[in-house]
Design an enzyme around this catalytic site. Structure first.
Site, PDB file in Angstrom:
ATOM      1  N   GLY A   1      -9.073   5.915   1.572  1.00 30.59           N
ATOM      2  CA  GLY A   1      -9.667   6.283   2.699  1.00 30.59           C
ATOM      3  C   GLY A   1     -11.218   6.080   3.010  1.00 30.59           C
TER       4      GLY A   1
ATOM      5  N   ASP B   1       0.919  -1.294   0.127  1.00 35.12           N
ATOM      6  CA  ASP B   1       0.161  -0.078  -0.093  1.00 35.12           C
ATOM      7  C   ASP B   1       0.947   1.377  -0.014  1.00 35.12           C
ATOM      8  OD1 ASP B   1      -2.225   1.371   0.167  1.00 35.12           O
ATOM      9  OD2 ASP B   1      -2.302   1.515   2.455  1.00 35.12           O
TER      10      ASP B   1
ATOM     11  N   HIS C   1      -7.480  10.010   4.353  1.00 36.88           N
ATOM     12  CA  HIS C   1      -7.173   8.768   5.144  1.00 36.88           C
ATOM     13  C   HIS C   1      -7.416   9.141   6.521  1.00 36.88           C
ATOM     14  CE1 HIS C   1      -3.814   7.334   1.877  1.00 36.88           C
ATOM     15  NE2 HIS C   1      -4.793   6.674   2.073  1.00 36.88           N
TER      16      HIS C   1
HETATM   17  P1  13P Z   1      -8.387   4.389   5.954  1.00 35.81           P
HETATM   18  O1  13P Z   1      -7.456   4.538   6.871  1.00 35.81           O
HETATM   19  O2  13P Z   1      -9.236   6.029   6.168  1.00 35.81           O
HETATM   20  O3  13P Z   1      -9.250   3.683   6.199  1.00 35.81           O
HETATM   21  O4  13P Z   1      -7.874   4.292   4.469  1.00 35.81           O
HETATM   22  C1  13P Z   1      -7.025   3.377   4.195  1.00 35.81           C
HETATM   23  C2  13P Z   1      -6.359   3.405   2.831  1.00 35.81           C
HETATM   24  O5  13P Z   1      -6.808   4.173   2.044  1.00 35.81           O
HETATM   25  C3  13P Z   1      -5.065   2.707   2.782  1.00 35.81           C
HETATM   26  O6  13P Z   1      -4.226   2.891   1.661  1.00 35.81           O
END
Ligand code: 13P
Length: 287
Positions: free
Chosen positions: A208, A84, A177
């Site tokens: 996010g 990620d 995020h």
């Molecule tokens: P959140 O932490 O807002 O759920 O987002 C996760 C994300 O987009 C990881 O790349």
């Protein structure tokens, strides 16, 4: 089954649902997500940030843990193991370690540099049969207590990156995020529709995923979003369940500290969160 994200996302675009990417931080997280995917017969993507990769001692450990669990828990649904928000170097390390999918986040580079680096990685991923996510328009979020607004991507830049042959594309559409601030403007569906128009069947990725209202999630899926990332919501659920357990004094019953007991409520809380998201995203029964 450890697979790339390509096939599952193509099916998601055609079937108008989204596959969840749930970020993992440790053994409990990973086990909870894999078991829930199997119970619901849903494809799933395990996301690993560079920080979480370091915490788990490195990418090879992560690959070993995930492959071991897939075998020993008899997980037969498609599972992608995905880096990620990778840096270029992080991507190379995950390719080497045996991930099945990577994200190169070149959104903070000028577009020409993002294109050049993404082009290199497209070539490597094709050779190694891996899926690749690229990003255009940075996703905002909390940094030192300040919440930055999510950028809206330029649809023409999205097309330039999509045309390089990436598997999936994260386009900023005002998403951020972490928790959304009270004055958040919502997702820009105008941007999303513009990106979709120029990128065709390219699976679009919504980062996010924590705290976006259900109606906006559904609308985003109807406009081509096929992968939705969730991290903070699992962390909050885990934290809350653990806090309640400790406050109830159950870890102090005379047997000393037992992580298997202490982490069990958090494990169940993650399972419940993942189930709720898979139902909302429409991926249940789609393995
Ligand atoms: P959140 O932490 O807002 O759920 O987002 C996760 C994300 O987009 C990881 O790349």
């Amino acid at each position: 089954m450890l697979v790339t994200a390509e096939e599952m996302l193509k099916k998601a675009v055609a079937g108008k649902y989204a596959v969840g990417q749930f970020n993992i931080n440790n053994l409990e997280w990973t086990k909870a997500i894999l078991l829930t995917a199997q119970e619901l017969n849903s494809p799933v993507i395990l996301g690993v940030s560079e920080g979480a990769g370091k915490y788990m001692t490195g990418y090879k450990t992560v690959v070993g843990m995930v492959k071991g669990m897939i075998e020993e828990l008899n997980i037969t649904v498609p599972v992608a193991l995905h880096l990620d928000h990778g840096t270029y170097d992080g991507c190379l390390k995950c390719i080497e370690a045996g991930f099945s999918s990577i994200m190169f986040d070149g959104s903070h580079y000028p577009i020409d540099e993002n294109i050049a680096k993404t082009t290199e990685l497209v070539k490597i991923c094709k050779e190694k049969n891996m899926s690749l996510e690229a990003e255009v328009g940075s996703i905002g979020g909390e940094e030192d207590g300040v919440i930055g607004a999510g950028e809206c991507a330029d649809p023409n830049e999205c097309k330039s990156i999509a045309d390089l042959g990436v598997t999936m594309l994260a386009a900023g559409i005002g998403n951020i995020h972490g928790k959304y601030p009270a004055n958040w403007q919502g997702l820009s569906f105008e941007t999303l529709a513009g990106v979709k128009e120029l990128t065709g069947d390219m699976p679009l990725v919504l980062h996010g995923g924590t705290g976006i209202p259900a109606d906006m999630i559904k609308k985003a899926i109807s406009l081509g979003v096929a992968k939705i990332n969730v991290n903070t919501e699992c962390q909050l659920a885990f934290q809350e369940a653990t806090r309640k357990y400790i406050e109830a004094g159950k870890d102090l019953e005379g047997k000393g500290f037992d992580p298997r007991k202490l982490l069990a409520p958090g494990f169940e809380a993650i399972k419940a969160t993942v189930k709720e998201k898979m139902e909302l995203f429409g991926s249940v029964g789609k393995a």
